[in-house]
Design a protein around this motif. Structure first.
Motif, PDB file in Angstrom:
ATOM      1  N   GLY A  66       0.826  -1.211   0.000  1.00 52.47           N
ATOM      2  CA  GLY A  66       0.000   0.000   0.000  1.00 52.47           C
ATOM      3  C   GLY A  66       0.857   1.257   0.000  1.00 52.47           C
ATOM      4  O   GLY A  66       0.583   2.216  -0.730  1.00 52.47           O
ATOM      5  N   MET A  67       1.943   1.250   0.804  1.00 50.24           N
ATOM      6  CA  MET A  67       2.834   2.414   0.863  1.00 50.24           C
ATOM      7  C   MET A  67       3.557   2.621  -0.465  1.00 50.24           C
ATOM      8  O   MET A  67       3.693   3.746  -0.957  1.00 50.24           O
ATOM      9  CB  MET A  67       3.840   2.237   2.006  1.00 50.24           C
ATOM     10  CG  MET A  67       3.208   2.421   3.375  1.00 50.24           C
ATOM     11  SD  MET A  67       4.306   1.950   4.720  1.00 50.24           S
ATOM     12  CE  MET A  67       3.277   2.443   6.144  1.00 50.24           C
ATOM     13  N   GLY A  86       2.250   6.402  -7.084  1.00 50.78           N
ATOM     14  CA  GLY A  86       1.223   7.332  -7.550  1.00 50.78           C
ATOM     15  C   GLY A  86       1.681   8.779  -7.403  1.00 50.78           C
ATOM     16  O   GLY A  86       1.389   9.618  -8.250  1.00 50.78           O
ATOM     17  N   ARG A  87       2.437   9.047  -6.332  1.00 49.56           N
ATOM     18  CA  ARG A  87       2.946  10.395  -6.074  1.00 49.56           C
ATOM     19  C   ARG A  87       3.970  10.795  -7.151  1.00 49.56           C
ATOM     20  O   ARG A  87       3.968  11.932  -7.625  1.00 49.56           O
ATOM     21  CB  ARG A  87       3.605  10.392  -4.691  1.00 49.56           C
ATOM     22  CG  ARG A  87       4.047  11.710  -4.175  1.00 49.56           C
ATOM     23  CD  ARG A  87       4.508  11.560  -2.729  1.00 49.56           C
ATOM     24  NE  ARG A  87       3.484  11.955  -1.782  1.00 49.56           N
ATOM     25  CZ  ARG A  87       3.156  13.216  -1.526  1.00 49.56           C
ATOM     26  NH1 ARG A  87       3.735  14.183  -2.165  1.00 49.56           N
ATOM     27  NH2 ARG A  87       2.234  13.509  -0.640  1.00 49.56           N
ATOM     28  N   ASP A 147       1.102   7.243   2.922  1.00 47.00           N
ATOM     29  CA  ASP A 147       1.952   8.170   2.164  1.00 47.00           C
ATOM     30  C   ASP A 147       3.238   8.488   2.934  1.00 47.00           C
ATOM     31  O   ASP A 147       3.472   9.625   3.336  1.00 47.00           O
ATOM     32  CB  ASP A 147       1.140   9.450   1.890  1.00 47.00           C
ATOM     33  CG  ASP A 147       1.822  10.354   0.877  1.00 47.00           C
ATOM     34  OD1 ASP A 147       2.828   9.917   0.264  1.00 47.00           O
ATOM     35  OD2 ASP A 147       1.364  11.490   0.712  1.00 47.00           O
ATOM     36  N   VAL A 148       4.091   7.472   3.112  1.00 46.32           N
ATOM     37  CA  VAL A 148       5.285   7.652   3.944  1.00 46.32           C
ATOM     38  C   VAL A 148       6.361   8.502   3.273  1.00 46.32           C
ATOM     39  O   VAL A 148       7.243   9.030   3.943  1.00 46.32           O
ATOM     40  CB  VAL A 148       5.892   6.291   4.368  1.00 46.32           C
ATOM     41  CG1 VAL A 148       5.091   5.687   5.500  1.00 46.32           C
ATOM     42  CG2 VAL A 148       5.967   5.325   3.203  1.00 46.32           C
ATOM     43  N   THR A 149       6.299   8.633   1.930  1.00 41.60           N
ATOM     44  CA  THR A 149       7.296   9.471   1.261  1.00 41.60           C
ATOM     45  C   THR A 149       6.794  10.894   1.077  1.00 41.60           C
ATOM     46  O   THR A 149       7.488  11.737   0.520  1.00 41.60           O
ATOM     47  CB  THR A 149       7.673   8.897  -0.133  1.00 41.60           C
ATOM     48  OG1 THR A 149       6.502   8.880  -0.948  1.00 41.60           O
ATOM     49  CG2 THR A 149       8.239   7.502  -0.017  1.00 41.60           C
ATOM     50  N   ALA A 165       3.342  13.572   2.791  1.00 43.97           N
ATOM     51  CA  ALA A 165       2.827  14.161   4.036  1.00 43.97           C
ATOM     52  C   ALA A 165       2.223  13.063   4.908  1.00 43.97           C
ATOM     53  O   ALA A 165       1.010  12.892   4.970  1.00 43.97           O
ATOM     54  CB  ALA A 165       1.772  15.215   3.689  1.00 43.97           C
ATOM     55  N   TRP A 166       3.115  12.277   5.553  1.00 43.11           N
ATOM     56  CA  TRP A 166       2.653  11.106   6.310  1.00 43.11           C
ATOM     57  C   TRP A 166       1.772  11.513   7.485  1.00 43.11           C
ATOM     58  O   TRP A 166       2.113  12.409   8.249  1.00 43.11           O
ATOM     59  CB  TRP A 166       3.851  10.287   6.819  1.00 43.11           C
ATOM     60  CG  TRP A 166       3.419   8.988   7.437  1.00 43.11           C
ATOM     61  CD1 TRP A 166       2.632   8.032   6.854  1.00 43.11           C
ATOM     62  CD2 TRP A 166       3.728   8.502   8.754  1.00 43.11           C
ATOM     63  NE1 TRP A 166       2.443   6.980   7.721  1.00 43.11           N
ATOM     64  CE2 TRP A 166       3.095   7.244   8.878  1.00 43.11           C
ATOM     65  CE3 TRP A 166       4.481   9.008   9.815  1.00 43.11           C
ATOM     66  CZ2 TRP A 166       3.189   6.471  10.054  1.00 43.11           C
ATOM     67  CZ3 TRP A 166       4.573   8.242  10.976  1.00 43.11           C
ATOM     68  CH2 TRP A 166       3.938   6.989  11.089  1.00 43.11           C
ATOM     69  N   ASP A 167       0.602  10.863   7.595  1.00 38.20           N
ATOM     70  CA  ASP A 167      -0.351  11.120   8.677  1.00 38.20           C
ATOM     71  C   ASP A 167      -0.412   9.858   9.552  1.00 38.20           C
ATOM     72  O   ASP A 167      -0.975   8.843   9.146  1.00 38.20           O
ATOM     73  CB  ASP A 167      -1.727  11.418   8.058  1.00 38.20           C
ATOM     74  CG  ASP A 167      -2.827  11.539   9.108  1.00 38.20           C
ATOM     75  OD1 ASP A 167      -2.545  11.346  10.304  1.00 38.20           O
ATOM     76  OD2 ASP A 167      -3.975  11.820   8.715  1.00 38.20           O
ATOM     77  N   PRO A 168       0.210   9.893  10.752  1.00 35.94           N
ATOM     78  CA  PRO A 168       0.337   8.675  11.557  1.00 35.94           C
ATOM     79  C   PRO A 168      -0.934   8.265  12.303  1.00 35.94           C
ATOM     80  O   PRO A 168      -0.947   7.238  12.988  1.00 35.94           O
ATOM     81  CB  PRO A 168       1.430   9.040  12.564  1.00 35.94           C
ATOM     82  CG  PRO A 168       1.305  10.523  12.728  1.00 35.94           C
ATOM     83  CD  PRO A 168       0.848  11.055  11.394  1.00 35.94           C
ATOM     84  N   THR A 169      -2.027   9.012  12.131  1.00 36.43           N
ATOM     85  CA  THR A 169      -3.225   8.790  12.951  1.00 36.43           C
ATOM     86  C   THR A 169      -3.672   7.327  12.994  1.00 36.43           C
ATOM     87  O   THR A 169      -4.041   6.816  14.048  1.00 36.43           O
ATOM     88  CB  THR A 169      -4.409   9.639  12.417  1.00 36.43           C
ATOM     89  OG1 THR A 169      -3.931  10.948  12.165  1.00 36.43           O
ATOM     90  CG2 THR A 169      -5.538   9.676  13.414  1.00 36.43           C
ATOM     91  N   LEU A 170      -3.647   6.673  11.836  1.00 40.95           N
ATOM     92  CA  LEU A 170      -4.243   5.341  11.790  1.00 40.95           C
ATOM     93  C   LEU A 170      -3.445   4.302  12.563  1.00 40.95           C
ATOM     94  O   LEU A 170      -3.973   3.252  12.907  1.00 40.95           O
ATOM     95  CB  LEU A 170      -4.449   4.901  10.341  1.00 40.95           C
ATOM     96  CG  LEU A 170      -5.486   5.741   9.581  1.00 40.95           C
ATOM     97  CD1 LEU A 170      -5.869   5.078   8.285  1.00 40.95           C
ATOM     98  CD2 LEU A 170      -6.722   5.990  10.430  1.00 40.95           C
ATOM     99  N   ALA A 171      -2.182   4.606  12.867  1.00 38.85           N
ATOM    100  CA  ALA A 171      -1.427   3.693  13.728  1.00 38.85           C
ATOM    101  C   ALA A 171      -2.095   3.614  15.105  1.00 38.85           C
ATOM    102  O   ALA A 171      -2.073   2.565  15.762  1.00 38.85           O
ATOM    103  CB  ALA A 171       0.022   4.158  13.862  1.00 38.85           C
TER     104      ALA A 171
END
Lengths: 137, 144
Positions: free
Chosen positions: A126-127, A133-134, B37-39, B41-47
């Motif tokens: 997924g990542m 895509g980016r 989207d780790v590369t 604007a990563w949003d860690p909320t779901l962790a």
């Protein structure tokens, strides 16, 4: 409530649901497995699976009654991309025997190495997909 | 009587699951993709969602292991497969691509059907088709 707090509280509820389904009905609350089970009406567990999924669909409206508004839902993908994604999610979760709930919420709680590998694989994939895509966008 | 109780329990469990998804932010595909989207604007909320869910699910699992049988059924239906094999990794990999493209995994997609939004209906219909395709192809797949 802060975003992190509501995320954690929501997670606690999801895990509580999985715990109760296991303790009461003896089954794993894996959504892809329950959905696939709808295609096997001869199974003894067909009706309880359907009841769980009916409750799942009623969850967001119940949340609206409690919280007073629909949760944020921003769908960015186009319809053709959503159709392709749906096919991949449906096929992949059957081939891989589970999704975020069965392998993630239930499998990690059981300390299952098989589920841990599946979670790492779908997180990595997924990542990578979002990263590619980016680059292409 | 017990059959009615089992149905009521399953309905309640599904309802709790759906309320939890709505509260957690998992119904927002943009947020889910932000977590992946780790590369960018990563949003860690779901962790935090996963941490919360594994906490209560883990307590339930520990309790279930001490019981001889579940409260409303004859026996626990524990998963029996333990092998880490190619179908597991390939399947999870394909699922991850679909998850990353859309921001939907099966639970939130089914719960979001109640919104009546066309994109959700399209995703879930395609997901059912993907599951059916696996059912039809499983005998001829090189990995299964």
């Amino acid at each position: 409530m802060s975003t992190f707090a509501s995320a954690f509280a929501g997670g606690l509820l999801i895990g509580l649901s999985a715990a109760l389904f296991l303790l009461l009905d003896g089954r794993i609350a894996g959504i892809s497995g329950l959905v696939a089970g709808l295609g096997r009406p001869a199974d003894r567990s067909w009706r309880t699976g359907l009841a769980f999924l009916a409750g799942l669909v009623l969850g967001p409206p119940a949340f609206v009654l409690l919280a007073g508004g629909w949760p944020v839902m921003r769908i960015e993908a186009s319809l053709p991309v959503l159709a392709l994604a749906g096919l991949l999610v449906g096929f992949g979760t059957r081939l891989g025997s589970g999704c975020t709930s069965g392998h993630g919420v239930c499998g990690l709680a059981r300390l299952s190495p098989r589920s841990a590998v599946a979670v790492l694989a779908f997180l990595a994939s997924g990542m990578l997909t979002v990263a590619v895509g980016r680059v292409l966008a | 009587m017990i059959r009615t109780l089992r149905l009521a329990a399953a309905l309640l469990c599904g309802l709790l699951f759906g309320i939890g998804l709505a509260l957690s932010g998992m119904l927002d595909p943009a947020r889910v993709r932000g977590f992946l989207d780790v590369t960018g604007a990563w949003d860690p909320t779901l962790a935090f969602v996963l941490a919360g869910a594994v906490t209560t699910s883990g307590l339930g699992t520990a309790l279930a292991r001490r019981l001889r049988r579940p409260v409303l059924a004859d026996a626990f239906d524990w998963p029996t497969r333990t092998r880490i094999d190619p179908p597991l990794i390939l399947g999870a990999g394909l699922f991850g691509i679909g998850w990353g493209l859309s921001g939907f995994c099966p639970g939130p997609a089914v719960a979001a059907l109640s919104s009546g939004a066309l994109p959700v209906v399209v995703f879930v219909a395609a997901m059912l088709a993907g599951m059916a395709a696996h059912g039809l192809l499983r005998r001829v797949l090189p990995v299964r």
